[in-house]
Design an enzyme around this catalytic site. Structure first.
Site, PDB file in Angstrom:
ATOM      1  N   LYS A 129     157.474  34.620   1.437  1.00 53.57           N
ATOM      2  CA  LYS A 129     157.958  35.996   1.263  1.00 53.57           C
ATOM      3  C   LYS A 129     159.317  35.899   0.560  1.00 53.57           C
ATOM      4  O   LYS A 129     160.334  36.394   1.039  1.00 53.57           O
ATOM      5  CB  LYS A 129     158.059  36.670   2.660  1.00 53.57           C
ATOM      6  CG  LYS A 129     158.431  38.147   2.642  1.00 53.57           C
ATOM      7  CD  LYS A 129     157.298  39.079   2.300  1.00 53.57           C
ATOM      8  CE  LYS A 129     157.792  40.501   2.151  1.00 53.57           C
ATOM      9  NZ  LYS A 129     156.745  41.440   1.713  1.00 53.57           N
ATOM     10  N   ASP A 163     152.018  39.128   2.782  1.00 51.73           N
ATOM     11  CA  ASP A 163     151.278  40.374   3.020  1.00 51.73           C
ATOM     12  C   ASP A 163     150.051  40.459   2.102  1.00 51.73           C
ATOM     13  O   ASP A 163     148.961  40.879   2.521  1.00 51.73           O
ATOM     14  CB  ASP A 163     152.191  41.617   2.898  1.00 51.73           C
ATOM     15  CG  ASP A 163     153.121  41.581   1.700  1.00 51.73           C
ATOM     16  OD1 ASP A 163     153.137  40.562   0.987  1.00 51.73           O
ATOM     17  OD2 ASP A 163     153.836  42.575   1.475  1.00 51.73           O
ATOM     18  N   ASP A 214     151.192  31.980  12.675  1.00 47.88           N
ATOM     19  CA  ASP A 214     150.709  32.568  13.924  1.00 47.88           C
ATOM     20  C   ASP A 214     149.828  33.782  13.605  1.00 47.88           C
ATOM     21  O   ASP A 214     148.719  33.932  14.126  1.00 47.88           O
ATOM     22  CB  ASP A 214     151.921  32.974  14.784  1.00 47.88           C
ATOM     23  CG  ASP A 214     151.525  33.417  16.175  1.00 47.88           C
ATOM     24  OD1 ASP A 214     150.414  33.075  16.623  1.00 47.88           O
ATOM     25  OD2 ASP A 214     152.330  34.123  16.819  1.00 47.88           O
ATOM     26  N   ASP A 227     145.369  34.006  13.343  1.00 44.42           N
ATOM     27  CA  ASP A 227     144.565  34.930  14.157  1.00 44.42           C
ATOM     28  C   ASP A 227     143.677  35.783  13.264  1.00 44.42           C
ATOM     29  O   ASP A 227     142.543  36.114  13.622  1.00 44.42           O
ATOM     30  CB  ASP A 227     145.454  35.854  15.003  1.00 44.42           C
ATOM     31  CG  ASP A 227     145.673  35.309  16.414  1.00 44.42           C
ATOM     32  OD1 ASP A 227     145.746  34.073  16.557  1.00 44.42           O
ATOM     33  OD2 ASP A 227     145.759  36.111  17.367  1.00 44.42           O
ATOM     34  N   TYR A 232     160.667  31.414  16.005  1.00 39.34           N
ATOM     35  CA  TYR A 232     160.274  31.134  17.389  1.00 39.34           C
ATOM     36  C   TYR A 232     161.212  30.150  18.071  1.00 39.34           C
ATOM     37  O   TYR A 232     161.297  30.101  19.290  1.00 39.34           O
ATOM     38  CB  TYR A 232     158.833  30.602  17.452  1.00 39.34           C
ATOM     39  CG  TYR A 232     157.770  31.609  17.031  1.00 39.34           C
ATOM     40  CD1 TYR A 232     158.110  32.764  16.340  1.00 39.34           C
ATOM     41  CD2 TYR A 232     156.438  31.410  17.321  1.00 39.34           C
ATOM     42  CE1 TYR A 232     157.154  33.674  15.945  1.00 39.34           C
ATOM     43  CE2 TYR A 232     155.464  32.327  16.936  1.00 39.34           C
ATOM     44  CZ  TYR A 232     155.826  33.451  16.237  1.00 39.34           C
ATOM     45  OH  TYR A 232     154.883  34.354  15.852  1.00 39.34           O
TER      46      TYR A 232
END
Ligand code: IPM
Ligand code: MG
Length: 363
Positions: free
Chosen positions: A196, A228, A252, A256, A146
């Site tokens: 990851k 994941d 992020d 959610d 970001y």
């Protein structure tokens, strides 16, 4: 008596209306403590852009610079209205990320909390929710994709391309790890690291630094889960998690998902903490479709006030009173329409906080 200055960034959509409720909660806390709060409204987001040509105006920056803490309401408009704003001034790029960068608020705390009494709000089965959920997601908030360099163009062969860099320095990783280990020390001492590293070099460095920092916290057990797989585990067995630490984009997305397993992003306050200054915000968006209708759930914004009391002003006792006061509204059988269930009485935005305040004053 001590006086603290709080900047209130009004935001867009339902922003100003949930902010009014946060102020009511702040005033009620004044009545049960010896603290006074001076609240100063400031323009921020798309509405600020339309009023004065900047989504994070200079005047707002000055108010935030002076404040002891900042509460930020949700920002953003629907697609059609957003497109009236130049890309660089749209509230996410022009206001929110610059706010995070300006105060270097690198540690984002996103509690995923659902007491057993409210298990019914979750779309997960009761046997999965068990005694309730209590996860603390810690998201690195000022690094990664970001904030990396971005570039787009057209190759010699006419192919459009984009480069977007995922950048982290060792020090950026180190400081968020210390935050996560310290949080873990105050809880169950089990820390789940999300990464990851089977694909991303950034995760390889992330994990290396984690191992180095872990030496300072020998009592904390570290578990490693690939991002994941963590998404699946959050649905199938969320109670295995206590403190989770992750880089910006993973945080992020997974936070959610955390809101999803609670039943609503309306139950997601958050704290964005820096070494010098912190700001507090609901994790949900500005819901322009319901703005002005008086039906938005103010829980995440009032919960952000509770986080502010705890983290900026060392007022844990008052924060706990506020959390209990908010939950009692639900356990007394009332709810805003995003969460309401058969048998619960539907109430509006200001009725919700009026009940919170009654509960605070009766505590
Ligand atoms: C959040 C939001 C922001 C983010 C957006 C609005 C830029 O989704 O706080 O989670 O991606 O960080
Ligand atoms: Mg988000």
């Amino acid at each position: 008596m001590s006086v603290k200055k709080i900047a209130l960034l009004q935001g867009d959509g339902i922003g100003p209306e949930v902010m009014v409720e946060a102020v009511k909660a702040i005033k009620a806390i004044e009545k049960i403590s010896d603290m006074k709060f001076e609240c100063i409204n400031a323009k921020f987001g798309a509405s600020a852009y339309f009023e004065c040509g900047a989504s994070f105006p200079e005047e707002t920056k000055a108010i935030c610079d002076e404040a002891d803490a900042i509460i930020k309401a949700p920002i953003g408009l629907n697609k059609e209205d957003s497109e009236k704003i130049p890309v660089e001034e749209r509230p996410e790029r022009g206001a929110l990320l610059p706010l995070r960068r300006r105060y270097d608020t690198y540690a984002n705390f996103r509690p995923i909390k659902l007491p057993k009494a409210l298990a019914d709000f979750s779309p997960l089965k009761p046997e999965i929710i068990g005694e309730g959920l209590d996860i603390m997601m810690i998201r690195e908030l000022v690094g990664g994709l970001y904030f990396g360099k971005k570039d787009r163009g057209v190759n010699a062969d006419g192919n459009r391309y984009v480069h977007e860099q995922l950048e982290y320095t060792e020090n950026q990783i180190k400081r968020i790890m210390h935050v996560a280990f310290k949080e873990s020390m105050g809880r169950t001492k089990v820390l789940t690291n999300i990464h990851k590293s089977n694909v991303l070099m950034s995760s390889v460095l992330w994990n290396e630094v984690l191992e180095e920092v872990a030496k300072d916290y020998p009592e904390v057990e570290v578990k490693h889960v690939i991002v994941d797989a963590a998404a699946t585990a959050l649905c199938l067995n969320p109670r295995q998690f206590d403190v989770m630490v992750m880089e910006n984009m993973f945080g992020d997305i997974l936070s959610d998902q955390g809101g999803g397993i609670l039943g609503s992003l309306g139950l997601m306050p958050s704290a964005c903490v820096g070494d010098e200054k912190s700001y507090y915000e609901p994790s949900h968006g500005s819901a322009p479709d319901i703005a002005g209708k008086g039906i938005a759930n103010p829980y995440s914004t009032i919960g952000s006030v509770a986080l502010m009391l705890e983290k900026s002003f060392d007022m844990k006792k008052e924060a706990d009173i506020l959390w209990s006061a908010m939950q009692k509204v639900f356990t007394d059988g009332f709810s805003t329409c995003d969460l309401t269930r058969p048998g619960m009485k539907n109430i509006g935005t200001s009725e919700f906080s009026d009940k919170v305040i009654e509960n605070i004053l009766a505590s």
